[in-house]
Scaffold this motif. Structure first.
Motif, PDB file in Angstrom:
ATOM      1  N   PHE A   8       0.841  -1.195   0.000  1.00 58.82           N
ATOM      2  CA  PHE A   8       0.000   0.000   0.000  1.00 58.82           C
ATOM      3  C   PHE A   8       0.873   1.241   0.000  1.00 58.82           C
ATOM      4  O   PHE A   8       1.773   1.371   0.839  1.00 58.82           O
ATOM      5  CB  PHE A   8      -0.888   0.039   1.253  1.00 58.82           C
ATOM      6  CG  PHE A   8      -1.915  -1.041   1.327  1.00 58.82           C
ATOM      7  CD1 PHE A   8      -3.231  -0.787   0.978  1.00 58.82           C
ATOM      8  CD2 PHE A   8      -1.575  -2.321   1.756  1.00 58.82           C
ATOM      9  CE1 PHE A   8      -4.189  -1.777   1.053  1.00 58.82           C
ATOM     10  CE2 PHE A   8      -2.532  -3.320   1.833  1.00 58.82           C
ATOM     11  CZ  PHE A   8      -3.834  -3.049   1.477  1.00 58.82           C
ATOM     12  N   GLN A   9       0.610   2.137  -0.924  1.00 58.12           N
ATOM     13  CA  GLN A   9       1.196   3.486  -0.905  1.00 58.12           C
ATOM     14  C   GLN A   9       0.098   4.384  -0.341  1.00 58.12           C
ATOM     15  O   GLN A   9      -0.861   4.720  -1.039  1.00 58.12           O
ATOM     16  CB  GLN A   9       1.603   3.944  -2.306  1.00 58.12           C
ATOM     17  CG  GLN A   9       2.118   5.373  -2.365  1.00 58.12           C
ATOM     18  CD  GLN A   9       3.408   5.573  -1.584  1.00 58.12           C
ATOM     19  OE1 GLN A   9       4.382   4.885  -1.806  1.00 58.12           O
ATOM     20  NE2 GLN A   9       3.402   6.530  -0.669  1.00 58.12           N
ATOM     21  N   VAL A  10       0.209   4.717   0.925  1.00 59.77           N
ATOM     22  CA  VAL A  10      -0.832   5.454   1.640  1.00 59.77           C
ATOM     23  C   VAL A  10      -0.730   6.945   1.310  1.00 59.77           C
ATOM     24  O   VAL A  10       0.367   7.489   1.161  1.00 59.77           O
ATOM     25  CB  VAL A  10      -0.704   5.195   3.159  1.00 59.77           C
ATOM     26  CG1 VAL A  10      -1.717   6.004   3.943  1.00 59.77           C
ATOM     27  CG2 VAL A  10      -0.879   3.708   3.442  1.00 59.77           C
ATOM     28  N   ALA A  15      -1.172   7.892   7.284  1.00 57.41           N
ATOM     29  CA  ALA A  15      -0.455   6.733   7.832  1.00 57.41           C
ATOM     30  C   ALA A  15      -1.002   6.304   9.193  1.00 57.41           C
ATOM     31  O   ALA A  15      -1.158   5.104   9.457  1.00 57.41           O
ATOM     32  CB  ALA A  15       1.038   7.022   7.927  1.00 57.41           C
ATOM     33  N   ALA A  16      -1.317   7.246  10.061  1.00 56.00           N
ATOM     34  CA  ALA A  16      -1.835   6.897  11.390  1.00 56.00           C
ATOM     35  C   ALA A  16      -3.189   6.213  11.275  1.00 56.00           C
ATOM     36  O   ALA A  16      -3.451   5.216  11.964  1.00 56.00           O
ATOM     37  CB  ALA A  16      -1.929   8.135  12.272  1.00 56.00           C
ATOM     38  N   ARG A  17      -4.059   6.730  10.420  1.00 57.91           N
ATOM     39  CA  ARG A  17      -5.377   6.108  10.206  1.00 57.91           C
ATOM     40  C   ARG A  17      -5.210   4.715   9.607  1.00 57.91           C
ATOM     41  O   ARG A  17      -5.909   3.779  10.002  1.00 57.91           O
ATOM     42  CB  ARG A  17      -6.241   6.987   9.292  1.00 57.91           C
ATOM     43  CG  ARG A  17      -7.583   6.390   8.941  1.00 57.91           C
ATOM     44  CD  ARG A  17      -8.510   6.330  10.136  1.00 57.91           C
ATOM     45  NE  ARG A  17      -9.794   5.789   9.751  1.00 57.91           N
ATOM     46  CZ  ARG A  17     -10.524   4.980  10.513  1.00 57.91           C
ATOM     47  NH1 ARG A  17     -10.109   4.655  11.721  1.00 57.91           N
ATOM     48  NH2 ARG A  17     -11.681   4.526  10.100  1.00 57.91           N
ATOM     49  N   ASN A  48       4.937   6.267   4.351  1.00 58.40           N
ATOM     50  CA  ASN A  48       3.616   6.072   3.746  1.00 58.40           C
ATOM     51  C   ASN A  48       3.529   4.774   2.940  1.00 58.40           C
ATOM     52  O   ASN A  48       2.515   4.528   2.295  1.00 58.40           O
ATOM     53  CB  ASN A  48       3.248   7.266   2.860  1.00 58.40           C
ATOM     54  CG  ASN A  48       2.950   8.489   3.684  1.00 58.40           C
ATOM     55  OD1 ASN A  48       2.321   8.414   4.741  1.00 58.40           O
ATOM     56  ND2 ASN A  48       3.422   9.635   3.237  1.00 58.40           N
ATOM     57  N   LYS A  49       4.579   3.976   2.971  1.00 57.25           N
ATOM     58  CA  LYS A  49       4.565   2.676   2.282  1.00 57.25           C
ATOM     59  C   LYS A  49       4.486   1.563   3.319  1.00 57.25           C
ATOM     60  O   LYS A  49       5.286   1.515   4.256  1.00 57.25           O
ATOM     61  CB  LYS A  49       5.827   2.491   1.438  1.00 57.25           C
ATOM     62  CG  LYS A  49       5.872   3.359   0.224  1.00 57.25           C
ATOM     63  CD  LYS A  49       7.112   3.055  -0.607  1.00 57.25           C
ATOM     64  CE  LYS A  49       7.143   3.929  -1.842  1.00 57.25           C
ATOM     65  NZ  LYS A  49       8.349   3.667  -2.666  1.00 57.25           N
ATOM     66  N   PHE A  50       3.494   0.699   3.125  1.00 56.23           N
ATOM     67  CA  PHE A  50       3.275  -0.428   4.026  1.00 56.23           C
ATOM     68  C   PHE A  50       3.151  -1.707   3.224  1.00 56.23           C
ATOM     69  O   PHE A  50       2.662  -1.688   2.087  1.00 56.23           O
ATOM     70  CB  PHE A  50       1.984  -0.228   4.827  1.00 56.23           C
ATOM     71  CG  PHE A  50       2.033   0.920   5.791  1.00 56.23           C
ATOM     72  CD1 PHE A  50       2.397   0.720   7.112  1.00 56.23           C
ATOM     73  CD2 PHE A  50       1.718   2.212   5.378  1.00 56.23           C
ATOM     74  CE1 PHE A  50       2.443   1.784   8.002  1.00 56.23           C
ATOM     75  CE2 PHE A  50       1.759   3.278   6.259  1.00 56.23           C
ATOM     76  CZ  PHE A  50       2.117   3.067   7.575  1.00 56.23           C
ATOM     77  N   SER A  51       3.567  -2.811   3.828  1.00 61.07           N
ATOM     78  CA  SER A  51       3.425  -4.117   3.188  1.00 61.07           C
ATOM     79  C   SER A  51       2.930  -5.133   4.206  1.00 61.07           C
ATOM     80  O   SER A  51       3.475  -5.231   5.312  1.00 61.07           O
ATOM     81  CB  SER A  51       4.759  -4.614   2.625  1.00 61.07           C
ATOM     82  OG  SER A  51       5.200  -3.777   1.585  1.00 61.07           O
ATOM     83  N   SER A  82      -5.383   5.041   0.175  1.00 61.26           N
ATOM     84  CA  SER A  82      -4.132   4.707  -0.508  1.00 61.26           C
ATOM     85  C   SER A  82      -4.149   5.226  -1.937  1.00 61.26           C
ATOM     86  O   SER A  82      -5.193   5.274  -2.581  1.00 61.26           O
ATOM     87  CB  SER A  82      -3.918   3.198  -0.519  1.00 61.26           C
ATOM     88  OG  SER A  82      -3.808   2.700   0.796  1.00 61.26           O
ATOM     89  N   ASP A  83      -2.969   5.608  -2.423  1.00 59.09           N
ATOM     90  CA  ASP A  83      -2.817   6.013  -3.812  1.00 59.09           C
ATOM     91  C   ASP A  83      -2.597   4.812  -4.724  1.00 59.09           C
ATOM     92  O   ASP A  83      -2.962   4.840  -5.891  1.00 59.09           O
ATOM     93  CB  ASP A  83      -1.627   6.973  -3.969  1.00 59.09           C
ATOM     94  CG  ASP A  83      -1.906   8.350  -3.401  1.00 59.09           C
ATOM     95  OD1 ASP A  83      -3.052   8.818  -3.516  1.00 59.09           O
ATOM     96  OD2 ASP A  83      -0.976   8.952  -2.835  1.00 59.09           O
TER      97      ASP A  83
END
Length: 94
Positions: A8-10, A15-17, A48-51, A82-83
């Motif tokens: 996810f590119q948030v 990011a907190a949400r 802002n990047k999550f996996s 997310s973008d």
């Protein structure tokens, strides 16, 4: 065993949400039948990047997860903030 990599590119400022929503998703998912591991990682260089890295015993277990109440309620919210989202499924071959 199956492995899922969901990236996810948030959106900026979300990011907190994103993490708040993921906490509920993770807690419920780890209780599901066939869930071997369900972990969330944040990129050290870009917050802002999550996996998600997930391990499932069978395709049926993964399908049940994708149809679960918490998944169908929370994941659309994650997508909305997310973008970009990419999901890959892998099967171990060696």
């Amino acid at each position: 065993m199956l492995t899922v990599l969901a990236r996810f590119q948030v959106k900026a400022g979300q990011a907190a949400r994103f993490q708040e929503l993921c906490a509920e998703l993770i807690a419920a998912t780890r209780q599901e039948q066939g869930c071997v591991s369900y972990e969330l990682f944040q990129d050290k260089a870009d917050g802002n990047k999550f996996s998600f890295i997930e391990f499932w015993q069978t395709q049926a277990d993964l399908d049940a997860h994708s149809a679960s109440e918490h998944f169908t309620r929370i994941v659309p919210q994650l997508v909305d903030i997310s973008d970009e989202v990419t999901v890959q499924t892998f099967e171990k071959v060696a």
